[in-house]
Design a protein around this motif. Sequence first.
Motif, mmCIF file in Angstrom:
data_model
loop_
_atom_site.group_PDB
_atom_site.id
_atom_site.type_symbol
_atom_site.label_atom_id
_atom_site.label_comp_id
_atom_site.label_asym_id
_atom_site.label_seq_id
_atom_site.Cartn_x
_atom_site.Cartn_y
_atom_site.Cartn_z
ATOM 1 N N ALA A 3 74.938 56.186 34.064
ATOM 2 C CA ALA A 3 73.938 55.392 33.357
ATOM 3 C C ALA A 3 74.582 54.179 32.692
ATOM 4 O O ALA A 3 74.110 53.676 31.678
ATOM 5 C CB ALA A 3 73.233 56.253 32.317
ATOM 6 N N PHE A 4 75.667 53.704 33.301
ATOM 7 C CA PHE A 4 76.347 52.536 32.743
ATOM 8 C C PHE A 4 76.861 51.599 33.831
ATOM 9 O O PHE A 4 76.776 50.388 33.686
ATOM 10 C CB PHE A 4 77.508 52.981 31.853
ATOM 11 N N PHE A 5 77.391 52.140 34.921
ATOM 12 C CA PHE A 5 77.973 51.340 35.993
ATOM 13 C C PHE A 5 77.060 51.309 37.221
ATOM 14 O O PHE A 5 76.271 52.230 37.428
ATOM 15 C CB PHE A 5 79.317 51.927 36.442
ATOM 16 N N ARG A 6 77.219 50.263 38.033
ATOM 17 C CA ARG A 6 76.564 50.262 39.346
ATOM 18 C C ARG A 6 77.366 51.192 40.242
ATOM 19 O O ARG A 6 78.585 51.107 40.306
ATOM 20 C CB ARG A 6 76.521 48.858 39.952
ATOM 21 N N VAL A 7 76.696 52.056 40.935
ATOM 22 C CA VAL A 7 77.336 53.007 41.844
ATOM 23 C C VAL A 7 77.165 52.462 43.258
ATOM 24 O O VAL A 7 76.129 52.632 43.886
ATOM 25 C CB VAL A 7 76.702 54.415 41.709
ATOM 26 N N SER A 8 78.201 51.769 43.753
ATOM 27 C CA SER A 8 78.112 51.167 45.083
ATOM 28 C C SER A 8 79.181 51.728 46.009
ATOM 29 O O SER A 8 80.264 52.118 45.564
ATOM 30 C CB SER A 8 78.221 49.642 44.988
ATOM 31 N N PHE A 9 78.856 51.748 47.311
ATOM 32 C CA PHE A 9 79.721 52.380 48.305
ATOM 33 C C PHE A 9 79.325 51.899 49.696
ATOM 34 O O PHE A 9 78.270 51.294 49.885
ATOM 35 C CB PHE A 9 79.618 53.910 48.203
ATOM 36 N N HIS A 10 80.155 52.178 50.684
ATOM 37 C CA HIS A 10 79.907 51.773 52.072
ATOM 38 C C HIS A 10 78.745 52.577 52.641
ATOM 39 O O HIS A 10 78.631 53.784 52.396
ATOM 40 C CB HIS A 10 81.177 51.975 52.917
ATOM 41 N N VAL A 27 69.863 51.833 47.719
ATOM 42 C CA VAL A 27 69.312 50.504 47.931
ATOM 43 C C VAL A 27 70.436 49.640 48.496
ATOM 44 O O VAL A 27 71.594 49.780 48.095
ATOM 45 C CB VAL A 27 68.723 49.918 46.620
ATOM 46 N N SER A 28 70.102 48.765 49.427
ATOM 47 C CA SER A 28 71.098 47.879 50.032
ATOM 48 C C SER A 28 71.427 46.741 49.074
ATOM 49 O O SER A 28 70.530 46.112 48.517
ATOM 50 C CB SER A 28 70.555 47.313 51.345
ATOM 51 N N ILE A 29 72.742 46.482 48.900
ATOM 52 C CA ILE A 29 73.144 45.369 48.032
ATOM 53 C C ILE A 29 73.920 44.308 48.794
ATOM 54 O O ILE A 29 74.169 43.228 48.275
ATOM 55 C CB ILE A 29 73.934 45.857 46.805
ATOM 56 N N SER A 30 74.316 44.625 50.027
ATOM 57 C CA SER A 30 74.966 43.656 50.912
ATOM 58 C C SER A 30 74.906 44.256 52.317
ATOM 59 O O SER A 30 74.497 45.410 52.474
ATOM 60 C CB SER A 30 76.418 43.389 50.482
ATOM 61 N N PRO A 31 75.333 43.503 53.329
ATOM 62 C CA PRO A 31 75.269 44.056 54.688
ATOM 63 C C PRO A 31 76.036 45.374 54.869
ATOM 64 O O PRO A 31 75.679 46.186 55.711
ATOM 65 C CB PRO A 31 75.877 42.957 55.555
ATOM 66 N N HIS A 32 77.044 45.600 54.062
ATOM 67 C CA HIS A 32 77.863 46.796 54.242
ATOM 68 C C HIS A 32 77.844 47.754 53.058
ATOM 69 O O HIS A 32 78.416 48.836 53.132
ATOM 70 C CB HIS A 32 79.315 46.401 54.540
ATOM 71 N N LEU A 33 77.206 47.349 51.958
ATOM 72 C CA LEU A 33 77.235 48.174 50.751
ATOM 73 C C LEU A 33 75.846 48.638 50.336
ATOM 74 O O LEU A 33 74.869 47.897 50.429
ATOM 75 C CB LEU A 33 77.856 47.412 49.582
ATOM 76 N N LEU A 34 75.808 49.867 49.859
ATOM 77 C CA LEU A 34 74.612 50.439 49.256
ATOM 78 C C LEU A 34 74.932 50.739 47.798
ATOM 79 O O LEU A 34 76.094 50.830 47.422
ATOM 80 C CB LEU A 34 74.229 51.750 49.957
ATOM 81 N N ALA A 35 73.891 50.906 47.012
ATOM 82 C CA ALA A 35 74.053 51.362 45.625
ATOM 83 C C ALA A 35 73.059 52.486 45.405
ATOM 84 O O ALA A 35 71.999 52.539 46.046
ATOM 85 C CB ALA A 35 73.793 50.228 44.643
#
Length: 103
Positions: A3-10, A27-35
Amino acid sequence: CCAFFRVSFHWSETLPESLAVPEQKTVSISPHLLAMKGTDQVHPRCESLQGEIGHEAFCTIYENRPSCCRKFEASFESGIKNERCDEARAAKKLLPLKKEDWE
């Protein structure tokens, strides 16, 4: 941290042969990353985090959580202080963890 950081990963971590992170929780945040849904907000809170922070909070997808969640350790969980954990706890008005908390 949930509840503080963005949780992003491939994105490949959603594949069954990988960690099987539920794609509908992302949710997609870039072509290769989801959050994780909810962590891409100004005031993040992972959609998979249930309960009250500081009391009885838990991850509803614990067995299928992303690698970044698996790697993030609470301060002194393995005997090492984690400044990022302390930062997240302070933002929620929680005291930093100490070595004694794990004994």
